[in-house]
Design a protein around this motif. Structure first.
Motif, PDB file in Angstrom:
ATOM      1  N   ASP A 145      20.841   8.337 -55.818  1.00 41.96           N
ATOM      2  CA  ASP A 145      19.391   8.180 -55.695  1.00 41.96           C
ATOM      3  C   ASP A 145      18.635   9.414 -56.192  1.00 41.96           C
ATOM      4  O   ASP A 145      17.566   9.298 -56.779  1.00 41.96           O
ATOM      5  N   TRP A 152      19.698  11.805 -58.406  1.00 37.30           N
ATOM      6  CA  TRP A 152      19.975  12.401 -59.707  1.00 37.30           C
ATOM      7  C   TRP A 152      20.076  11.445 -60.879  1.00 37.30           C
ATOM      8  O   TRP A 152      19.817  11.857 -62.028  1.00 37.30           O
ATOM      9  N   THR A 201      18.143   9.250 -61.889  1.00 42.51           N
ATOM     10  CA  THR A 201      16.840   9.082 -62.536  1.00 42.51           C
ATOM     11  C   THR A 201      16.549  10.131 -63.595  1.00 42.51           C
ATOM     12  O   THR A 201      15.698   9.923 -64.474  1.00 42.51           O
ATOM     13  N   TRP A 202      17.247  11.277 -63.545  1.00 41.82           N
ATOM     14  CA  TRP A 202      16.966  12.364 -64.478  1.00 41.82           C
ATOM     15  C   TRP A 202      17.739  12.260 -65.788  1.00 41.82           C
ATOM     16  O   TRP A 202      17.523  13.060 -66.707  1.00 41.82           O
ATOM     17  N   SER A 237      21.521  -2.247 -61.812  1.00 46.07           N
ATOM     18  CA  SER A 237      20.119  -1.864 -61.981  1.00 46.07           C
ATOM     19  C   SER A 237      19.568  -2.273 -63.341  1.00 46.07           C
ATOM     20  O   SER A 237      18.351  -2.347 -63.535  1.00 46.07           O
ATOM     21  N   GLN A 256      19.672  -0.421 -65.852  1.00 44.77           N
ATOM     22  CA  GLN A 256      19.291   0.802 -66.562  1.00 44.77           C
ATOM     23  C   GLN A 256      20.466   1.447 -67.294  1.00 44.77           C
ATOM     24  O   GLN A 256      20.255   2.281 -68.180  1.00 44.77           O
ATOM     25  N   ARG A 316      22.497   5.496 -70.319  1.00 43.21           N
ATOM     26  CA  ARG A 316      21.170   5.010 -69.957  1.00 43.21           C
ATOM     27  C   ARG A 316      20.522   4.308 -71.143  1.00 43.21           C
ATOM     28  O   ARG A 316      20.545   4.804 -72.264  1.00 43.21           O
TER      29      ARG A 316
END
Length: 218
Positions: free
Chosen positions: A162, A164, A166-167, A200, A202, A217
């Motif tokens: 949750d 990391w 996203t970066w 997800s 992503q 990603r």
């Protein structure tokens, strides 16, 4: 994007340092990690930063750091250095030589610094001494990859994902270690966050080597 697209290998002197460092990553998976890091740090849209969650004594960090140094990039490795659940007294991987006599708690920070000194990576690897959740709160930029190899409880793995995933930049990689689809082979939390990443929408799976998964990603 098979791992074999990069032919980079760890030099013998640094391999000796890694081999002599306490840790749990098999050599073949560490070599795969090295090739993946080299690949993503060398891409034209690289931002020159990779993140490792779960340093312990720095065995896998030697592989990441060597790849980063080749591209004038940096590795940030995050750990509270008090050990995961399996490193505590009474558990299978507790190492009494790594206990801080003053605090009576595990402290792997000094051993990590020794590893980076011996590997000559002190100017390439930045050790962030903090819980993963706290470090994630102050982070604020895209990275070429995040390698999750921290605590294996569901709470720890979920927090790492949750905080990391996203970066990771578009086209960058989320690397997850100790992914075992069969519960008989190992703990489930790394597999659970691996599935979350795929579900997800992503991330897509690009490759696997042993228990190491490489997700890219979109």
């Amino acid at each position: 994007m098979p791992l074999s697209t990069s032919s980079s290998t760890l030099p013998d002197d640094r391999r000796t340092v890694a081999d002599n460092t306490p840790g749990f990553m098999p050599a073949d998976e560490a070599d795969a990690l090295h090739r993946v890091a080299d690949r993503f740090l060398s891409e034209p849209d690289s931002v020159g930063i990779g993140v490792e969650i779960g340093t312990y004594c720095g065995k896998s960090t030697v592989y990441l750091g060597d790849a980063a140094q080749r591209h004038d990039a940096l590795i940030v490795t995050v750990d509270h250095h008090r050990g995961s659940e399996e490193h505590q007294p009474g558990w299978e991987y507790h190492d009494t030589t790594l206990v801080d006599a003053h605090a009576g708690l595990l402290d792997t920070a000094a051993r990590f610094r020794r590893t980076m000194f011996d590997a000559r990576l002190e100017h390439t690897v930045l050790g962030l001494l903090a819980p993963s959740t706290a470090a994630a709160r102050v982070w604020g930029r895209a990275v070429d990859f995040v390698f999750i190899d921290g605590g294996h409880s569901m709470e720890a793995a979920q927090n790492d994902y949750d905080g990391w995933a996203t970066w990771v930049r578009p086209g960058g990689a989320l690397l997850i270690h100790d992914v075992f689809p069969d519960p008989a082979d190992g703990g489930r939390p790394p597999y659970e966050i691996y599935r979350q990443a795929l579900d997800s929408g992503q991330f897509t799976e690009a490759d696997a080597h042993g228990s190491l998964r490489v997700l890219v990603r979109r």
